[in-house]
Design an enzyme around this catalytic site. Structure first.
Site, PDB file in Angstrom:
ATOM      1  N   LYS A 147       0.818  -1.221   0.000  1.00 52.57           N
ATOM      2  CA  LYS A 147       0.000   0.000   0.000  1.00 52.57           C
ATOM      3  C   LYS A 147       0.857   1.280   0.000  1.00 52.57           C
ATOM      4  O   LYS A 147       0.557   2.228  -0.703  1.00 52.57           O
ATOM      5  CB  LYS A 147      -0.935   0.008   1.205  1.00 52.57           C
ATOM      6  CG  LYS A 147      -2.050  -1.015   1.114  1.00 52.57           C
ATOM      7  CD  LYS A 147      -2.975  -0.925   2.313  1.00 52.57           C
ATOM      8  CE  LYS A 147      -4.153  -1.861   2.126  1.00 52.57           C
ATOM      9  NZ  LYS A 147      -5.123  -1.782   3.209  1.00 52.57           N
ATOM     10  N   ASP A 175     -10.375   2.731   1.804  1.00 51.34           N
ATOM     11  CA  ASP A 175     -10.620   2.328   3.204  1.00 51.34           C
ATOM     12  C   ASP A 175     -11.193   3.520   3.981  1.00 51.34           C
ATOM     13  O   ASP A 175     -12.056   3.354   4.841  1.00 51.34           O
ATOM     14  CB  ASP A 175      -9.314   1.890   3.883  1.00 51.34           C
ATOM     15  CG  ASP A 175      -8.917   0.474   3.492  1.00 51.34           C
ATOM     16  OD1 ASP A 175      -9.798  -0.282   3.028  1.00 51.34           O
ATOM     17  OD2 ASP A 175      -7.733   0.127   3.645  1.00 51.34           O
TER      18      ASP A 175
HETATM   19  N1  LIG Z   1     -12.834  -4.176   7.242  1.00 49.91           N
HETATM   20  C1  LIG Z   1     -12.048  -3.639   6.358  1.00 49.91           C
HETATM   21  O1  LIG Z   1     -12.473  -3.136   5.317  1.00 49.91           O
HETATM   22  C2  LIG Z   1     -10.585  -3.598   6.614  1.00 49.91           C
HETATM   23  C3  LIG Z   1      -9.764  -2.723   5.881  1.00 49.91           C
HETATM   24  C4  LIG Z   1      -8.385  -2.704   6.160  1.00 49.91           C
HETATM   25  C5  LIG Z   1      -7.879  -3.540   7.132  1.00 49.91           C
HETATM   26  N2  LIG Z   1      -8.700  -4.382   7.805  1.00 49.91           N
HETATM   27  C6  LIG Z   1      -8.177  -5.271   8.869  1.00 49.91           C
HETATM   28  O2  LIG Z   1      -7.472  -4.491   9.813  1.00 49.91           O
HETATM   29  C7  LIG Z   1      -6.394  -5.238  10.330  1.00 49.91           C
HETATM   30  C8  LIG Z   1      -5.111  -4.420  10.286  1.00 49.91           C
HETATM   31  O3  LIG Z   1      -4.768  -4.166   8.931  1.00 49.91           O
HETATM   32  P1  LIG Z   1      -3.534  -3.216   8.559  1.00 49.91           P
HETATM   33  O4  LIG Z   1      -3.581  -3.067   7.096  1.00 49.91           O
HETATM   34  O5  LIG Z   1      -3.543  -1.997   9.397  1.00 49.91           O
HETATM   35  O6  LIG Z   1      -2.298  -4.131   8.974  1.00 49.91           O
HETATM   36  P2  LIG Z   1      -0.838  -3.623   9.366  1.00 49.91           P
HETATM   37  O7  LIG Z   1      -0.491  -2.354   8.701  1.00 49.91           O
HETATM   38  O8  LIG Z   1       0.048  -4.807   9.224  1.00 49.91           O
HETATM   39  O9  LIG Z   1      -0.967  -3.333  10.949  1.00 49.91           O
HETATM   40  C9  LIG Z   1      -1.270  -4.345  11.848  1.00 49.91           C
HETATM   41  C10 LIG Z   1      -1.501  -3.776  13.239  1.00 49.91           C
HETATM   42  O10 LIG Z   1      -1.913  -4.847  14.087  1.00 49.91           O
HETATM   43  C11 LIG Z   1      -0.957  -5.015  15.137  1.00 49.91           C
HETATM   44  N3  LIG Z   1      -0.776  -6.436  15.388  1.00 49.91           N
HETATM   45  C12 LIG Z   1      -0.567  -7.395  14.465  1.00 49.91           C
HETATM   46  N4  LIG Z   1      -0.448  -8.605  15.071  1.00 49.91           N
HETATM   47  C13 LIG Z   1      -0.562  -8.373  16.400  1.00 49.91           C
HETATM   48  C14 LIG Z   1      -0.528  -9.201  17.549  1.00 49.91           C
HETATM   49  N5  LIG Z   1      -0.320 -10.519  17.445  1.00 49.91           N
HETATM   50  N6  LIG Z   1      -0.699  -8.647  18.753  1.00 49.91           N
HETATM   51  C15 LIG Z   1      -0.891  -7.329  18.879  1.00 49.91           C
HETATM   52  N7  LIG Z   1      -0.934  -6.473  17.829  1.00 49.91           N
HETATM   53  C16 LIG Z   1      -0.778  -6.993  16.604  1.00 49.91           C
HETATM   54  C17 LIG Z   1       0.311  -4.383  14.635  1.00 49.91           C
HETATM   55  O11 LIG Z   1       1.063  -4.025  15.761  1.00 49.91           O
HETATM   56  P3  LIG Z   1       2.651  -3.746  15.665  1.00 49.91           P
HETATM   57  O12 LIG Z   1       2.792  -2.336  15.206  1.00 49.91           O
HETATM   58  O13 LIG Z   1       3.118  -3.984  17.048  1.00 49.91           O
HETATM   59  O14 LIG Z   1       3.191  -4.754  14.683  1.00 49.91           O
HETATM   60  C18 LIG Z   1      -0.244  -3.194  13.866  1.00 49.91           C
HETATM   61  O15 LIG Z   1      -0.618  -2.166  14.711  1.00 49.91           O
HETATM   62  C19 LIG Z   1      -6.327  -6.512   9.509  1.00 49.91           C
HETATM   63  O16 LIG Z   1      -6.936  -7.547  10.229  1.00 49.91           O
HETATM   64  C20 LIG Z   1      -7.138  -6.222   8.290  1.00 49.91           C
HETATM   65  O17 LIG Z   1      -7.754  -7.375   7.759  1.00 49.91           O
HETATM   66  C21 LIG Z   1     -10.038  -4.420   7.581  1.00 49.91           C
END
Ligand SMILES: NC(=O)c1ccc[n+]([C@@H]2O[C@H](COP(=O)([O-])OP(=O)(O)OC[C@H]3O[C@@H](n4cnc5c(N)ncnc54)[C@H](OP(=O)(O)O)[C@@H]3O)[C@@H](O)[C@H]2O)c1
Length: 495
Positions: free
Chosen positions: A289, A325
């Site tokens: 992204k 998003d």
């Molecule tokens: N509904 C929708 O339309 C939509 C849209 C976008 C995303 N999402 C969902 O939102 C979530 C995050 O997406 P993203 O794109 O922001 O991902 P990302 O950029 O990889 O960020 C992931 C976040 O989750 C934290 N995290 C990951 N694994 C963890 C764990 N085991 N324990 C605690 N914290 C953890 C990370 O913390 P650290 O900084 O410590 O690594 C970071 O803050 C995903 O599940 C995705 O499917 C949904």
């Protein structure tokens, strides 16, 4: 125009005939009768099938070395092939290697019956493009139509095959050149544009990985194809292909949504190829992204503010990056009737999704706190919003709050994710008036189950996903998305 052949893979001749008639009624121009699958195949069955379906059928008797089930080799195979070629089918598939010795005789017999001869070769493993090209010429020299199928390991290999097909379109012998596997799907989607004689479409189970379903292939037939897709690496399971295919089918658009597994080091090459491949737009997922936001020609205001792109529109080689998003989260808040102006919110997570959420909440006038496993990342997020966001370490959450809204923007609770359980302890959930979990699979996430136990209303991320998809669809096609159909399909898949 490329003819569409539904591949009929069943073990019983009567059932093959029944399935073939249904497929022909559903838009197939032809059926490929995989005779090798039929148990106890003999002259009587071959004659019967030729009589009942011959003018709409390709007769294929695939050998094991070419991925088929016909174990009879040598003289018994020759006899079977002679019987097949001696009947009236629209096409007969003769294998370059297995039938090579008797090929000229078989072709003569087939021609006597008005049947066109496809000479085919299926590679079991990916090969260099020059080998695929040489084999195609070898097939062309012996038959009316040359067919070569080869697995393609990646997008670059698929482009090379497409280039071979493209320079060949002026040759007198028609051809079929297919890359199998997810990366090869684009070679199938462009079948018409590449002047391929036949598009093999799946009917029931796909005979080869990456085959387009009959309905999708029929939608593309004879029309300028629009290629859409999902770009990321590695591509995990996503609902986006289903949601967009549902929308394209509902509006009967000549478009297809494909997976593009593109590692960062191939991203520039992918962008250079988008026009050649008629890619009109794509979604972007982890981990590209941010990289894409630096590579597109233009960014919309949200994508520019966040430095992250989840949707790209391509027009005349010009790429515009969007962040739908942001739109998805904003519209879903409205749809839920959640007014967040002057309210307090806690966002758990500091990745790309959290940034989109924070951006919307601040714009709506909320007072926002962020917590994250890695506190430095939460601080960087706060920095990028000019410190309008307060950072709360996980350990001090019990002293913070209450909040009108709690948003989980981590993958915790997602089906198949490494981290089960809750993103924050239940005692923290109890301090929120409304719980918004961006995770949508399962529909009842562990966090939403906790909210229910605590009598707190909540929602999963499904509506956000659907609204962002709807926006992307509108940007690519210029048409309103069939939102209800998209929602129904997603809910059905999540049941
Ligand atoms: N509904 C929708 O339309 C939509 C849209 C976008 C995303 N999402 C969902 O939102 C979530 C995050 O997406 P993203 O794109 O922001 O991902 P990302 O950029 O990889 O960020 C992931 C976040 O989750 C934290 N995290 C990951 N694994 C963890 C764990 N085991 N324990 C605690 N914290 C953890 C990370 O913390 P650290 O900084 O410590 O690594 C970071 O803050 C995903 O599940 C995705 O499917 C949904």
């Amino acid at each position: 125009m490329t003819k569409i052949a539904a591949v009929i893979l069943v073990g019983n001749a009567a059932e093959a005939e029944r399935q073939a008639r249904i497929a022909l009624g559903k838009g197939a121009d032809l059926v490929e009768l995989r005779l090798d699958e039929i148990v106890d195949l003999g002259p009587k069955t071959i004659r019967h099938l030729a009589k009942s379906l011959g003018e709409h059928a390709i007769a294929t008797n695939r050998s094991p070395g070419q991925g088929g089930a016909q174990r009879r080799g040598g003289a018994p195979r020759s006899a079977l092939m002679k019987e097949i070629c001696g009947q009236r089918f629209a096409y007969v598939d003769v294998e370059l290697e297995e039938d090579g010795a008797g090929l000229d005789v078989l072709a003569r017999v087939a021609h006597d019956h008005g049947t066109r001869v496809i000479v085919s070769h299926h590679f079991a493993e990916a090969v260099e493009v020059h080998r695929a090209s040489e084999t195609l010429e070898a097939c062309a020299a012996r038959g009316d139509i040359a067919k070569v199928v080869t697995p393609v390991a990646d997008f670059e290999a698929a482009i090379q095959l497409i280039d071979v097909a493209r320079v060949r379109t002026d040759r007198p012998r028609p051809m079929i050149l297919i890359g199998t596997g997810p990366a090869g799907m684009v070679t199938r989607a462009l079948a018409d544009a590449l002047d391929q004689e036949i598009q093999y479409a799946s009917w029931g189970n796909a005979a080869a990985p990456g085959q387009l379903p009959l309905a999708t292939a029929a939608r593309l037939r004879g029309r300028e194809p629009i290629i859409l897709g999902l770009v990321g690496h590695p591509l995990g399971h996503s609902l986006s292909p289903l949601i967009h295919e549902t929308a394209l089918a509902a509006l009967h658009l000549p478009a297809v949504y494909l997976p593009f597994d593109i590692p960062l080091e191939s991203l520039d090459q992918f962008l250079l190829a988008v026009d050649r491949l008629r890619i009109r737009g794509f979604n972007v997922t982890h981990p590209l992204k941010e990289s894409l936001s630096q590579r597109v020609d233009e960014l919309d205001a949200d994508a520019e503010r966040l430095g992250a792109v989840n949707t790209v529109v391509v027009q005349d080689s010009w790429t515009v990056g969007h962040n739908t998003d942001v739109y998805g989260f904003r519209v879903s808040l409205r749809a839920l009737g959640l007014r967040v102006g002057d309210r307090t919110a806690l966002v758990v997570g500091a990745g790309g999704a959290a940034r989109a959420v924070v951006h919307v909440l601040l714009r709506e006038g909320a007072s926002v706190q962020v917590t994250n496993r890695t506190i430095a990342r939460a601080e960087a997020l706060a920095d990028s919003f000019d410190d309008l966001v307060a950072v709360v370490p996980m350990e001090t959450l019990q002293r913070a709050g209450p909040w009108d809204l709690l948003v989980n923007a981590t993958p915790i609770g997602m089906k198949g994710a490494v981290a089960p359980g809750l993103p924050v302890p239940e005692a923290i959930v109890a301090k929120a008036a409304f719980v918004y979990d961006l995770v949508y699979n399962p529909t009842a996430t562990p966090l939403l189950q906790a909210a229910r136990r605590l009598n707190r209303p909540g929602t999963s991320g499904l509506d956000m996903l659907l609204h962002q998809a709807a926006k992307a669809f509108e940007l690519w096609t210029g048409q309103s998305s069939p939102f209800d159909a998209m929602r129904r399909a997603a809910k059905e898949a999540l049941r």
